[in-house]
Design a protein around this motif. Sequence first.
Motif, mmCIF file in Angstrom:
data_model
loop_
_atom_site.group_PDB
_atom_site.id
_atom_site.type_symbol
_atom_site.label_atom_id
_atom_site.label_comp_id
_atom_site.label_asym_id
_atom_site.label_seq_id
_atom_site.Cartn_x
_atom_site.Cartn_y
_atom_site.Cartn_z
ATOM 1 N N LEU A 66 19.820 38.480 35.315
ATOM 2 C CA LEU A 66 19.263 37.311 35.997
ATOM 3 C C LEU A 66 18.208 36.630 35.129
ATOM 4 N N VAL A 67 17.288 37.416 34.580
ATOM 5 C CA VAL A 67 16.246 36.826 33.734
ATOM 6 C C VAL A 67 16.870 36.159 32.512
ATOM 7 N N GLY A 68 17.852 36.832 31.901
ATOM 8 C CA GLY A 68 18.489 36.258 30.715
ATOM 9 C C GLY A 68 19.266 34.997 31.011
ATOM 10 N N ARG A 69 19.969 34.967 32.140
ATOM 11 C CA ARG A 69 20.750 33.780 32.498
ATOM 12 C C ARG A 69 19.848 32.606 32.851
ATOM 13 N N MET A 70 18.715 32.876 33.474
ATOM 14 C CA MET A 70 17.766 31.822 33.859
ATOM 15 C C MET A 70 16.626 31.709 32.846
ATOM 16 N N TYR A 71 16.856 32.122 31.609
ATOM 17 C CA TYR A 71 15.764 32.256 30.651
ATOM 18 C C TYR A 71 15.104 30.931 30.311
ATOM 19 N N THR A 72 15.851 29.849 30.398
ATOM 20 C CA THR A 72 15.245 28.542 30.126
ATOM 21 C C THR A 72 14.111 28.262 31.097
ATOM 22 N N VAL A 73 14.271 28.686 32.340
ATOM 23 C CA VAL A 73 13.209 28.519 33.338
ATOM 24 C C VAL A 73 12.010 29.370 32.955
ATOM 25 N N PHE A 74 12.249 30.597 32.487
ATOM 26 C CA PHE A 74 11.150 31.503 32.159
ATOM 27 C C PHE A 74 10.364 31.025 30.940
ATOM 28 N N ILE A 75 11.048 30.570 29.890
ATOM 29 C CA ILE A 75 10.308 30.122 28.708
ATOM 30 C C ILE A 75 9.746 28.719 28.909
ATOM 31 N N GLY A 76 10.261 27.991 29.905
ATOM 32 C CA GLY A 76 9.693 26.681 30.223
ATOM 33 C C GLY A 76 8.497 26.777 31.143
ATOM 34 N N ALA A 77 8.244 27.984 31.669
ATOM 35 C CA ALA A 77 7.102 28.201 32.556
ATOM 36 C C ALA A 77 5.834 28.419 31.737
ATOM 37 N N ASP A 78 4.725 28.517 32.438
ATOM 38 C CA ASP A 78 3.455 28.798 31.771
ATOM 39 C C ASP A 78 3.511 30.168 31.094
ATOM 40 N N ALA A 79 2.715 30.343 30.047
ATOM 41 C CA ALA A 79 2.820 31.530 29.191
ATOM 42 C C ALA A 79 2.570 32.834 29.940
ATOM 43 N N VAL A 107 3.675 33.955 32.588
ATOM 44 C CA VAL A 107 4.859 34.532 33.227
ATOM 45 C C VAL A 107 5.514 35.552 32.300
ATOM 46 N N LEU A 108 5.790 35.167 31.055
ATOM 47 C CA LEU A 108 6.399 36.097 30.110
ATOM 48 C C LEU A 108 5.470 37.271 29.808
ATOM 49 N N GLN A 109 4.176 37.017 29.759
ATOM 50 C CA GLN A 109 3.223 38.103 29.530
ATOM 51 C C GLN A 109 3.268 39.120 30.666
ATOM 52 N N THR A 110 3.369 38.613 31.902
ATOM 53 C CA THR A 110 3.465 39.502 33.057
ATOM 54 C C THR A 110 4.724 40.348 32.995
ATOM 55 N N ILE A 111 5.830 39.737 32.611
ATOM 56 C CA ILE A 111 7.093 40.462 32.503
ATOM 57 C C ILE A 111 6.979 41.596 31.482
ATOM 58 N N SER A 112 6.366 41.319 30.347
ATOM 59 C CA SER A 112 6.206 42.354 29.319
ATOM 60 C C SER A 112 5.324 43.497 29.804
ATOM 61 N N VAL A 113 4.271 43.176 30.519
ATOM 62 C CA VAL A 113 3.368 44.214 31.032
ATOM 63 C C VAL A 113 4.086 45.104 32.041
ATOM 64 N N VAL A 147 5.637 24.435 38.222
ATOM 65 C CA VAL A 147 6.693 24.707 39.205
ATOM 66 C C VAL A 147 7.647 25.762 38.659
ATOM 67 N N ALA A 148 7.999 25.630 37.379
ATOM 68 C CA ALA A 148 8.876 26.616 36.758
ATOM 69 C C ALA A 148 8.238 28.000 36.771
ATOM 70 N N ALA A 149 6.917 28.059 36.585
ATOM 71 C CA ALA A 149 6.222 29.348 36.595
ATOM 72 C C ALA A 149 6.314 30.016 37.966
ATOM 73 N N VAL A 150 6.069 29.248 39.021
ATOM 74 C CA VAL A 150 6.159 29.796 40.385
ATOM 75 C C VAL A 150 7.572 30.291 40.658
ATOM 76 N N ALA A 151 8.559 29.449 40.313
ATOM 77 C CA ALA A 151 9.956 29.828 40.553
ATOM 78 C C ALA A 151 10.334 31.057 39.730
ATOM 79 N N ALA A 152 9.887 31.108 38.472
ATOM 80 C CA ALA A 152 10.251 32.221 37.590
ATOM 81 C C ALA A 152 9.683 33.540 38.087
ATOM 82 N N ILE A 153 8.430 33.527 38.492
ATOM 83 C CA ILE A 153 7.822 34.787 38.943
ATOM 84 C C ILE A 153 8.440 35.239 40.254
ATOM 85 N N LEU A 154 8.891 34.289 41.093
ATOM 86 C CA LEU A 154 9.593 34.659 42.327
ATOM 87 C C LEU A 154 10.972 35.230 42.001
ATOM 88 N N LEU A 155 11.680 34.621 41.069
ATOM 89 C CA LEU A 155 12.972 35.163 40.645
ATOM 90 C C LEU A 155 12.803 36.564 40.075
#
Length: 659
Positions: free
Chosen positions: A280-293, A295-301, A229-237
Amino acid sequence: MVGAETVTVAVGAASGLLRYTWIIALLPVISAVLTLFFGKRTPGRGAVYGIAALAASWVLSILVLWHFVQGGGTQASQVDWFNVGPFHLQLGQYIDGLTAAMLVVVTSVSLCVHVYSLGYMHGDKRFTWFYFVLSMFTAAMLDVVIAPNLFQLLIGWEVMGVCSYLLIGHWWEEKENSNASIKAFITTRIGDVPFMFGIFALIAATGFKTSNIADISGMVQTHQISGGVAAVAAILLFGGTIGKSAQFPLHVWLPDAMAGPTPVSALIHAATMVAAGVYLVGRMYTVFIGADAWVLQTISVIGAITMLGAALLALVQNDIKRVLAYSTLSQLAYMVALMGVGPAGRNAAFFHLFTHAFFKALLFLGAGSVIHAVHSNDMSEMGGLRKFMPVTFITFVIGSLALAGVVPFAGFWSKDELLVSAYDGHQWLFVIMVITAVLTAFYTMRMVWLTFFGTYDGHGHPSESPKSMTGPLVFLAAATVGVGFLGAPQLHAVFFKWVYLYRPEAVHFVPWIAGLGTVAAAAGIGVAYLMYKDKREKDPLESALGPLWGVFQHRYYIDAFYMRAIIYPIRDTCSAGVYWFNQTILDGVVNGMAAVARGLSAVVYWFDRNVIDGAVNALGMGAEESGGLLKYLQSGNVQWYAVVLFVGVIALTIIFVRA
């Protein structure tokens, strides 16, 4: 039932000042109202309200940051709770070290822009309106920074979008400007759609109990919200970040936004709107690092693609503001890419956000000073301006050296931390960042050389800008020299103690990485010097790049693809279909209903005239006739009344006698 109560939450020693940090965001709102209603009747046409409010907000921001510099507590929040059934909506503030640093960034740059605009916008027919929107824009970003919940953050986020639309299209009479403002508004709104769905997804994951950022982060940490759920929310954010921070594939609006006034470019593209996505990403970062891996890989790409792609486009620009626009895209992508690395990358990204705001605002305002003097954005119509504009030249060079990553300027320290964070486990990203650093130094030196060296090829006689414009340049240049040391490991890297997520991440100075970054900067500057030291009619880079020059000039044909694959089909095909549907179906239904209404009205008219009016007229005639008989009885002749009375008495007597 709706209840309201005031709750103060404090962790650590919260000073009285922190509890009233919301005043920093309120002051620009007050100045905007005063400017709108009284600006035209105020000496200076209302600029004094915005400047005074931002000066006060800046002082308060420094005091708030000083609280954290002294180590006074970790966070403090004062919130109003509005309970709607089981849902808790918080409106108020959330203050920590990250918030304090961002408040200083926003108020510093905005204050400089407000003062700078006194000279740059002098004589503009919508001067007062400009300052009103400028103040509202600043207030909206400050709201985003202090927001304790996602709904309050969303309000500031959207107000910024509207204000950016108004500021970019300030000179809307020219079609290029109005098109740029519309493009920026629509493109960022596309990113805002998934952003809003991400907000709704997180609120739904809490059981519709809260939108509070701290509560949601806590639920992710305790696994009350699952990783999926965190992954879906994070990628939408992150969709909101792609739009606001102009990352691929929604990066296309930012270069065109250069059509707006240069102070707007400095405010939007240095410290506020484009920084909001990273924040936004930094403030909600707990959601991003709590999501599936993934998500962060996509952000870096996404960050890596934008970083390198934008740097290559900056190489071939002749518009000085477009060079800086693509540079902003690339530098923001540094931050976005490092968000995908982990907490250390997040902290390094925020440090670069902090330093970048000062030196990029300096460069934009310096470019505006040049444009104000030569009345052109084209660097081919500049050259030799260091002789005519010494203050602008010196401050612009300082900003350029920081952007190129030259020691000891701010960009060196923050770029070094980015490289150190990327190297550990993300070597592919590290390589792309080093290549981008070389390109950054090259296009920066190219810009400086074409603008300030050689011979002047423009028209008229350029001169230094007024002090209202050079003053902010000097202030930002001083900040560019100094703020980098806040993150220097040799000086205890105090910045990283303010923005840490769980615990202060260790900040290391790696000599060989710092040396590599310096070599990259020197290589880019050196090659640019060799190519541009002798002024030529044809850009030497055009011959060096060959066919790639055309590809870069056409921006990889991405804009053309969007126009042909999306805009034209919608405008020409879909709009034609909608027009036919409107003219044929909707208008047919409306016209048919009108025909039916006309038919029914004819029937009603006939029934009214013949039946209802006939009945009424018949009653009237009957009343008239019966009334005519009474005239013989009510004649007013007393003798006649006596005769009738006598006859009546005789008749009644006969009736009763027979009975």
